[in-house]
Each structure stands twice: as C-alpha cells, then as structure tokens.
Design an enzyme around this catalytic site. Structure first.
Site, mmCIF file in Angstrom:
data_model
loop_
_atom_site.group_PDB
_atom_site.id
_atom_site.type_symbol
_atom_site.label_atom_id
_atom_site.label_comp_id
_atom_site.label_asym_id
_atom_site.label_seq_id
_atom_site.Cartn_x
_atom_site.Cartn_y
_atom_site.Cartn_z
ATOM 1 N N LYS A 1 0.863 -1.179 0.000
ATOM 2 C CA LYS A 1 0.000 0.000 0.000
ATOM 3 C C LYS A 1 0.899 1.228 0.000
ATOM 4 C CE LYS A 1 -4.536 0.658 0.082
ATOM 5 N NZ LYS A 1 -5.521 -0.159 -0.645
ATOM 6 N N ASP B 1 -6.813 4.247 -4.987
ATOM 7 C CA ASP B 1 -7.492 4.112 -3.703
ATOM 8 C C ASP B 1 -8.160 5.461 -3.452
ATOM 9 O OD1 ASP B 1 -7.575 2.120 -1.253
ATOM 10 O OD2 ASP B 1 -7.232 4.063 -0.346
#
Length: 449
Positions: free
Chosen positions: A129, A169
């Site tokens: 991430k 995201d």
C-alpha cells in the site's frame, strides 16, 4: 492461557512496543493474529519458523519527499510512502491513497490487510500500500498532474510489473492513474502497462475494473445471504460513501432487487425513502465532482444530514459501510441492531471497529469482513495485469463472470476453514485462516527470507 495464545500475546506486545504510535497497525495485527490461534494450536511448525514475527515486519518501507509547484507558482511539499508488506505469493499489489489522513501507521495497516485479502483471491499477488498526505480536493488538473509527476519520479524506482503494481485508492482515480502512468512511461522509456492498474481503457485498462469492488461486495453478500436462507430481493440497504465502491454497490444492489436508501461523503449523508437515484449521484460525484448535499435539490422527498455517523441510525435490513476505515463504531452497530439489521458487508477497508465487529457477531448478525467481501477490486486489478501480459482485452462479461467466481470461492473457502478450525459462522476468522495458511505455507517453502 494456552502456549499459542501466549505466543500471539507476545507478538502483539512486541509490535506495540516497537512502534507505540501506530494504533491502526496494532489493531489489524491483533484482529488477524488472535483469529488464527486455532491454526497455530494444530500446526506448531508456524511458530518454529517464526512466521508471525516475519509477517508483522514489512519487507520494505519507502518514505520520500514530494515537492511540487501550485498554480500560484509556490512550492509545496508533501510526504510519499510505499509499504511493501509481503511478496511470498506474488508481486506486491495494493493501492495508492492521496488524502490528508495518510500516515505510515495507516499504510502499514492497509498493506498488512492487503496481503491477506490478495491471498484470498487465489491470484499470484502479494500485499502493499502507498500514497501521500496530498489532498487532490480543490486542486486544479494541472496541480494534480504536477504532484503526480513528482510523486512518480521517486516511486518509479520501487515498482515494476514483476516487482510492485500499484492501483488507485481514496483520492486516486482515473485522472491520477493517468498522470502517474504517463510519468512512469516517460522515465523508463517502456510501455510497461502492467505496472499500474485502474488505467483508462485506451492504454491497458480493464472493463469492469471501476465496478469491481462494489459489484464484488454484492456478489459476496448474495452468496452469504442465500447460504443462510435469505436474499437481497426487497431488502432495504444503507450504504455509506459515494465513491466507486458505494456507487457500484448501490447499482448492483438495485439490480438484485434491493432498495438502497442512503449514501454519503465526508460532510454528511442523504436519506431517500424512495430509493437512491443512482444517475443523480453519478452526475454529482463523477461529472460535477460536487458534494452529496446537492442531491436533495432534485429529490424533494430526500433529506440531507450534516455529519456521517447518523447514517447508521437509518432503519435497514443490510448495511454496507463503503467509505473509509473505522467509520462504523460501537454506537453505530448498536443502532443498526436495534433497528433490526440482519447483515453487514464491508466495502471499505476495515470500516468496522473491533469492538463493533465483536458486537455484531455476538448478536448473530451475518458479517462479511473487508478482506473477503471487498476483494473484488484487487481481483480485477490482477485480471487487468493478466490482460496486459497477454496484450488482450477481455469483454465486460468475461471479467464480470471471473469476478463472480472469485467472490463465490472466497466465501466458500472462508466458511469451510471457519468450520474446520472450530469457528463456525465467523467469516472473519475463516477469511484470516484461509489467507494465513496460503501465505504462511508459501513463506516456509521459500526459506528464511
């Protein structure tokens, strides 16, 4: 306390002592590790190989400066990150988040969670991430472009189609992915389209990627409900958020005969007793990039409420938190249960707090945990990578059919392993156990690395 329970407690204490400020990371490690104690009891070899000690340490954490110039000619500086948690199963895979709330703790939590979520898909992708504390809201296209170019000028050193393949995201949609990919291609002088997913269809994107997380959530919920003698037909659904996940969860819920009555953004939520007008939501959020409060201007029976927490007080059969982490707390779930909710499905990443999750399980509410229920997005990202490698485009129907199969398998495998290890009905434990077994066995096969 058994030996393995003590072992887990020792690991949790180590994580908290090592990085005491990283509360979000502590929570996700606790949620996963406590649920796999039954596995450790039957398979002590995982302790011997120090699998937990290795899992809680990311393989790599990159932090860097992102300088860029705004439209006034003033230099701005943000902080960029990439947390590469685990590559045992495949190349690092996970989104980039551009939002003021981004911290290392949040990204470590998301990367750890992503490792297990990606494992559940059955596709060869590890967990990562990244992102920045940059806020794209209120910025011009040129400002966003300059930021993305500066961000990629550092990030490109750490990614590649066989190394790490980021996606979007929160705060990173098609516009941002386009700018990021353009800069990557310019620097490396190669049309390496599989390096980023969520791309436009004209340069390697996949049909159904935009819809995948929301659709996948409903495919999971449909499977779970039908397995318990229920259906979506005629059910009232409360949804938080108004981004891609919420939008396409609403779309698929309507297709399955349910009636979504809410959606929200960071300022507040709308309640429409007649059912959400999805075309209007898309116009406001995807075309005008406006605020959800504008919805009530064209829907006279709808109500707008400041603040987001009140959305959980709306009476419903099914609740789908699709906005952000920790949005559904103990007060929210108590309100839902008091109003007769029968099922909760997590569309966002860990949107339900740990105490709230425990309360739902105690009350017998069907619960679809994020790492299982919202895995559709990353699954189709991996399918996008496959298409890029083959230099092919699959039809929407082909991708959607694969997505349905993946979500059904995730539900069935989670249910099976929950029952196998004495956690019948607990899909959180079942999903964690399924993913852990896959990652842990692969780590052991690859040696001490």
């Amino acid at each position: 306390m058994t030996e393995m329970q003590q072992y887990v407690e020792d690991i949790l204490a180590y994580v908290e002592k090592k990085d005491p400020q990283e509360k979000e990371y502590h929570n996700v490690v606790k949620e996963v590790l406590t649920s796999i104690v039954p596995v450790l009891e039957q398979h002590p070899e995982y302790k011997k190989h120090k699998i937990l000690e290795r899992m809680v340490e990311p393989e790599r954490v990159v932090m860097f400066r992102v300088p860029w110039e705004d439209d006034k000619g003033e230099v701005q500086v943000n902080r960029g990150y990439r947390v590469q948690a685990n590559s045992a199963v495949g190349t690092y895979k996970g989104g980039l988040r551009f939002h003021p709330s981004v911290t290392l703790s949040i990204l470590k939590f998301l990367a750890f969670e992503q490792t297990f979520k990606n494992s559940l898909t059955g596709l060869p992708i590890g967990g990562a991430k990244g992102g920045s504390d940059f806020d794209p809201k209120g910025k011009s296209d040129n400002e966003v472009m300059r930021f993305c170019q500066s961000f990629m000028t550092e990030l490109y050193r750490h990614i590649g189609s066989m190394v790490d393949t980021p996606a979007g995201d929160i705060g990173v949609g098609g516009r941002e992915i386009g700018y990021l990919y353009g800069q990557y291609k310019r620097i490396v002088n190669s049309f390496d389209s599989a390096v980023l997913t969520g791309k436009g269809l004209g340069y390697g994107g996949s049909l159904a990627r935009t819809e995948a997380t929301g659709y996948g959530l409903l495919y999971f919920m449909k499977e779970m409900l039908e397995d318990n003698g229920q259906s979506l037909q005629g059910k009232t659904v409360v949804v938080s958020g108004s981004g891609n996940v919420a939008t396409y969860a609403i779309e698929k819920a309507i297709e399955f005969g349910a009636k979504p009555v809410t959606c929200s953004d960071s300022n507040g939520y709308v309640y429409d007793p007649d059912g959400i007008d999805l075309a209007l939501v898309k116009e406001i959020k995807q075309v005008r990039r406006g605020r959800i409060k504008e919805y009530v201007e064209k829907r006279p029976n709808a109500q707008y409420h400041e603040g987001c927490k009140g959305v959980w007080t709306v009476k419903c059969d099914i609740a789908l938190p699709c906005a952000t982490q920790s949005e559904l707390d103990i007060d929210g779930v108590k309100a839902l249960v008091a109003n007769g909710v029968m099922a909760v499905g997590e569309g966002a990443n860990m949107p339900t707090t740990l105490d709230a999750t425990e309360y739902l399980l105690e009350k017998g509410v069907l619960f679809g945990p994020a790492k299982a229920a919202n895995a559709g997005g990353v699954a189709v990202s991996a399918l996008e990578m496959s298409q890029n490698s083959e230099r092919l485009h699959w039809t929407f129907e082909e991708v959607d059919e694969r997505l349905k199969g993946i979500m059904k398998n995730i539900y069935r495998n989670s249910k099976k392993n929950a029952e196998k290890y004495g956690q019948k009905g607990n899909l959180i434990a079942g999903a964690n156990i399924t993913a852990f077994l896959h990652v842990a066995d692969t780590m052991i096969a690859q040696g001490i690395v």
